[in-house]
Design a protein around this motif. Structure first.
Motif, PDB file in Angstrom:
ATOM      1  N   LEU A   5       0.735  -1.258   0.003  1.00 15.55           N
ATOM      2  CA  LEU A   5       0.033  -0.148  -0.090  1.00 15.55           C
ATOM      3  C   LEU A   5       0.915   1.246  -0.018  1.00 15.55           C
ATOM      4  O   LEU A   5       0.507   2.251  -0.622  1.00 15.55           O
ATOM      5  N   LEU A   6       1.981   1.346   0.654  1.00 10.38           N
ATOM      6  CA  LEU A   6       2.888   2.393   0.798  1.00 10.38           C
ATOM      7  C   LEU A   6       3.325   2.765  -0.693  1.00 10.38           C
ATOM      8  O   LEU A   6       3.535   3.692  -1.052  1.00 10.38           O
ATOM      9  N   ALA A   7       3.874   1.447  -1.193  1.00  9.13           N
ATOM     10  CA  ALA A   7       4.522   1.610  -2.758  1.00  9.13           C
ATOM     11  C   ALA A   7       3.614   2.295  -3.631  1.00  9.13           C
ATOM     12  O   ALA A   7       3.768   3.165  -4.495  1.00  9.13           O
ATOM     13  N   ALA A   8       2.358   1.658  -3.485  1.00 10.62           N
ATOM     14  CA  ALA A   8       1.206   2.075  -4.474  1.00 10.62           C
ATOM     15  C   ALA A   8       0.860   3.585  -4.184  1.00 10.62           C
ATOM     16  O   ALA A   8       0.988   4.521  -5.201  1.00 10.62           O
ATOM     17  N   THR A   9       0.724   3.919  -3.100  1.00  6.94           N
ATOM     18  CA  THR A   9       0.497   5.396  -2.764  1.00  6.94           C
ATOM     19  C   THR A   9       1.725   6.279  -3.120  1.00  6.94           C
ATOM     20  O   THR A   9       1.652   7.329  -3.883  1.00  6.94           O
ATOM     21  N   ALA A  10       3.135   5.903  -2.942  1.00  3.80           N
ATOM     22  CA  ALA A  10       4.197   6.800  -3.348  1.00  3.80           C
ATOM     23  C   ALA A  10       4.138   6.680  -5.031  1.00  3.80           C
ATOM     24  O   ALA A  10       4.513   7.986  -5.525  1.00  3.80           O
ATOM     25  N   LEU A  11       3.786   5.658  -5.626  1.00  6.57           N
ATOM     26  CA  LEU A  11       3.738   5.932  -7.166  1.00  6.57           C
ATOM     27  C   LEU A  11       2.850   6.615  -7.666  1.00  6.57           C
ATOM     28  O   LEU A  11       3.140   7.533  -8.476  1.00  6.57           O
ATOM     29  N   SER A  12       1.738   6.674  -7.144  1.00  5.47           N
ATOM     30  CA  SER A  12       0.547   7.438  -7.544  1.00  5.47           C
ATOM     31  C   SER A  12       0.849   8.878  -7.351  1.00  5.47           C
ATOM     32  O   SER A  12       0.747   9.771  -8.172  1.00  5.47           O
ATOM     33  N   ALA A  13       1.492   9.097  -6.051  1.00  2.92           N
ATOM     34  CA  ALA A  13       1.929  10.605  -5.920  1.00  2.92           C
ATOM     35  C   ALA A  13       3.006  11.012  -6.644  1.00  2.92           C
ATOM     36  O   ALA A  13       3.140  12.308  -6.863  1.00  2.92           O
ATOM     37  N   ALA A  14       3.842  10.410  -7.250  1.00  3.35           N
ATOM     38  CA  ALA A  14       4.936  10.612  -8.089  1.00  3.35           C
ATOM     39  C   ALA A  14       4.383  10.774  -9.496  1.00  3.35           C
ATOM     40  O   ALA A  14       5.459  10.935 -10.404  1.00  3.35           O
ATOM     41  N   ALA A  15       3.081  10.307  -9.861  1.00  4.72           N
ATOM     42  CA  ALA A  15       2.785  10.314 -11.314  1.00  4.72           C
ATOM     43  C   ALA A  15       2.989  11.880 -12.008  1.00  4.72           C
ATOM     44  O   ALA A  15       2.664  12.857 -11.115  1.00  4.72           O
ATOM     45  N   ALA A  16       3.593  11.771 -12.780  1.00  4.51           N
ATOM     46  CA  ALA A  16       4.089  13.097 -13.628  1.00  4.51           C
ATOM     47  C   ALA A  16       2.718  13.790 -14.179  1.00  4.51           C
ATOM     48  O   ALA A  16       2.080  13.111 -14.817  1.00  4.51           O
ATOM     49  N   GLU A  17       2.576  14.989 -14.270  1.00  3.96           N
ATOM     50  CA  GLU A  17       1.475  15.776 -14.717  1.00  3.96           C
ATOM     51  C   GLU A  17       2.102  15.875 -16.216  1.00  3.96           C
ATOM     52  O   GLU A  17       3.365  15.809 -16.507  1.00  3.96           O
ATOM     53  N   PRO A  18       1.225  15.760 -17.117  1.00  7.04           N
ATOM     54  CA  PRO A  18       1.661  15.852 -18.566  1.00  7.04           C
ATOM     55  C   PRO A  18       2.218  17.032 -19.157  1.00  7.04           C
ATOM     56  O   PRO A  18       2.794  17.223 -20.190  1.00  7.04           O
ATOM     57  N   ALA A  19       2.092  18.090 -18.165  1.00  9.47           N
ATOM     58  CA  ALA A  19       2.639  19.473 -18.564  1.00  9.47           C
ATOM     59  C   ALA A  19       3.138  19.985 -17.299  1.00  9.47           C
ATOM     60  O   ALA A  19       2.980  19.594 -16.182  1.00  9.47           O
ATOM     61  N   LYS A  20       3.995  21.153 -17.552  1.00 14.20           N
ATOM     62  CA  LYS A  20       4.738  21.840 -16.464  1.00 14.20           C
ATOM     63  C   LYS A  20       4.323  23.163 -16.394  1.00 14.20           C
ATOM     64  O   LYS A  20       4.088  23.905 -17.481  1.00 14.20           O
ATOM     65  N   MET A  21       4.299  23.666 -15.226  1.00 12.49           N
ATOM     66  CA  MET A  21       3.993  25.050 -14.994  1.00 12.49           C
ATOM     67  C   MET A  21       5.522  26.058 -14.974  1.00 12.49           C
ATOM     68  O   MET A  21       6.468  25.493 -14.504  1.00 12.49           O
ATOM     69  N   VAL A  22       5.479  27.008 -15.930  1.00 16.42           N
ATOM     70  CA  VAL A  22       6.782  27.832 -15.948  1.00 16.42           C
ATOM     71  C   VAL A  22       6.353  29.214 -15.959  1.00 16.42           C
ATOM     72  O   VAL A  22       5.579  29.830 -16.113  1.00 16.42           O
ATOM     73  N   GLU A  23       7.494  29.866 -15.271  1.00 17.75           N
ATOM     74  CA  GLU A  23       7.299  31.334 -14.945  1.00 17.75           C
ATOM     75  C   GLU A  23       7.739  31.997 -16.394  1.00 17.75           C
ATOM     76  O   GLU A  23       8.785  31.645 -17.090  1.00 17.75           O
ATOM     77  N   THR A  24       6.748  32.887 -16.660  1.00 15.81           N
ATOM     78  CA  THR A  24       7.279  33.781 -17.713  1.00 15.81           C
ATOM     79  C   THR A  24       6.981  35.321 -17.567  1.00 15.81           C
ATOM     80  O   THR A  24       6.529  35.617 -16.314  1.00 15.81           O
ATOM     81  N   LYS A  25       7.178  36.093 -18.385  1.00 11.91           N
ATOM     82  CA  LYS A  25       7.089  37.798 -18.028  1.00 11.91           C
ATOM     83  C   LYS A  25       5.618  38.206 -17.807  1.00 11.91           C
ATOM     84  O   LYS A  25       5.349  38.995 -17.518  1.00 11.91           O
ATOM     85  N   MET A  26       4.642  37.170 -18.559  1.00 12.62           N
ATOM     86  CA  MET A  26       3.285  37.284 -18.282  1.00 12.62           C
ATOM     87  C   MET A  26       2.672  36.443 -17.127  1.00 12.62           C
ATOM     88  O   MET A  26       1.468  36.390 -16.826  1.00 12.62           O
ATOM     89  N   GLY A  27       3.690  35.960 -16.216  1.00  7.68           N
ATOM     90  CA  GLY A  27       3.178  35.224 -15.011  1.00  7.68           C
ATOM     91  C   GLY A  27       3.452  33.621 -15.474  1.00  7.68           C
ATOM     92  O   GLY A  27       3.959  33.256 -16.476  1.00  7.68           O
ATOM     93  N   LYS A  28       2.868  32.647 -14.588  1.00  9.53           N
ATOM     94  CA  LYS A  28       2.899  31.375 -14.642  1.00  9.53           C
ATOM     95  C   LYS A  28       1.921  30.784 -15.522  1.00  9.53           C
ATOM     96  O   LYS A  28       0.889  31.167 -15.689  1.00  9.53           O
ATOM     97  N   VAL A  29       2.609  29.959 -16.589  1.00  8.37           N
ATOM     98  CA  VAL A  29       1.780  29.389 -17.412  1.00  8.37           C
ATOM     99  C   VAL A  29       2.009  27.951 -17.765  1.00  8.37           C
ATOM    100  O   VAL A  29       3.173  27.457 -17.405  1.00  8.37           O
TER     101      VAL A  29
END
Length: 123
Positions: A10-34
């Motif tokens: 159960l601990l391993a399954a929880t850790a793996l789901s928590a580590a699932a990567a989002e399909p995109a990343k938030m980046v800082e730009t001159k217009m704010g985070k996108v």
């Protein structure tokens, strides 16, 4: 001993789901985070889309390529999958389908923001 193995599983399954990567990343730009692809290409939303539905047809996708999902991608949290006009699954964030812009040539380009008054950087 069996309880210990179950607990470890159960601990391993929880850790793996928590580590699932989002399909995109938030980046800082001159217009704010996108939101951007892993390669740093800006992602956009289209005002004419409906919640969890892309209204960008095949001609539209030539200029605004869908942010396609990997073949076995799974929706999770704010991230969902919707069908693009090309029949493939694409990512949506909070129900808004996501696209890149063909005129953005390098990471960090944001040329699509505000086009036609209906295209906006995904935030």
């Amino acid at each position: 001993m069996r309880t210990l193995f179950v607990a470890m599983g159960l601990l391993a399954a929880t850790a793996l789901s928590a580590a699932a990567a989002e399909p995109a990343k938030m980046v800082e730009t001159k217009m704010g985070k996108v939101w951007a692809t892993e390669k740093g290409m800006t992602l956009y939303t289209f005002d004419k889309d409906a919640k969890d539905k892309s209204n960008c047809d095949k001609d539209c996708l030539k200029k605004w390529p869908a942010f396609h999902a990997a073949e076995k991608a799974k929706a999770e949290g704010e991230w969902s999958l919707v069908k693009a006009a090309d029949g493939k699954e694409m990512w949506a964030y909070e129900g808004k389908p996501l696209y890149t812009f063909a005129e953005d040539k390098k990471a960090g380009d944001m040329k699509g923001d505000g086009v036609g008054g209906v295209w906006h950087m995904a935030k």
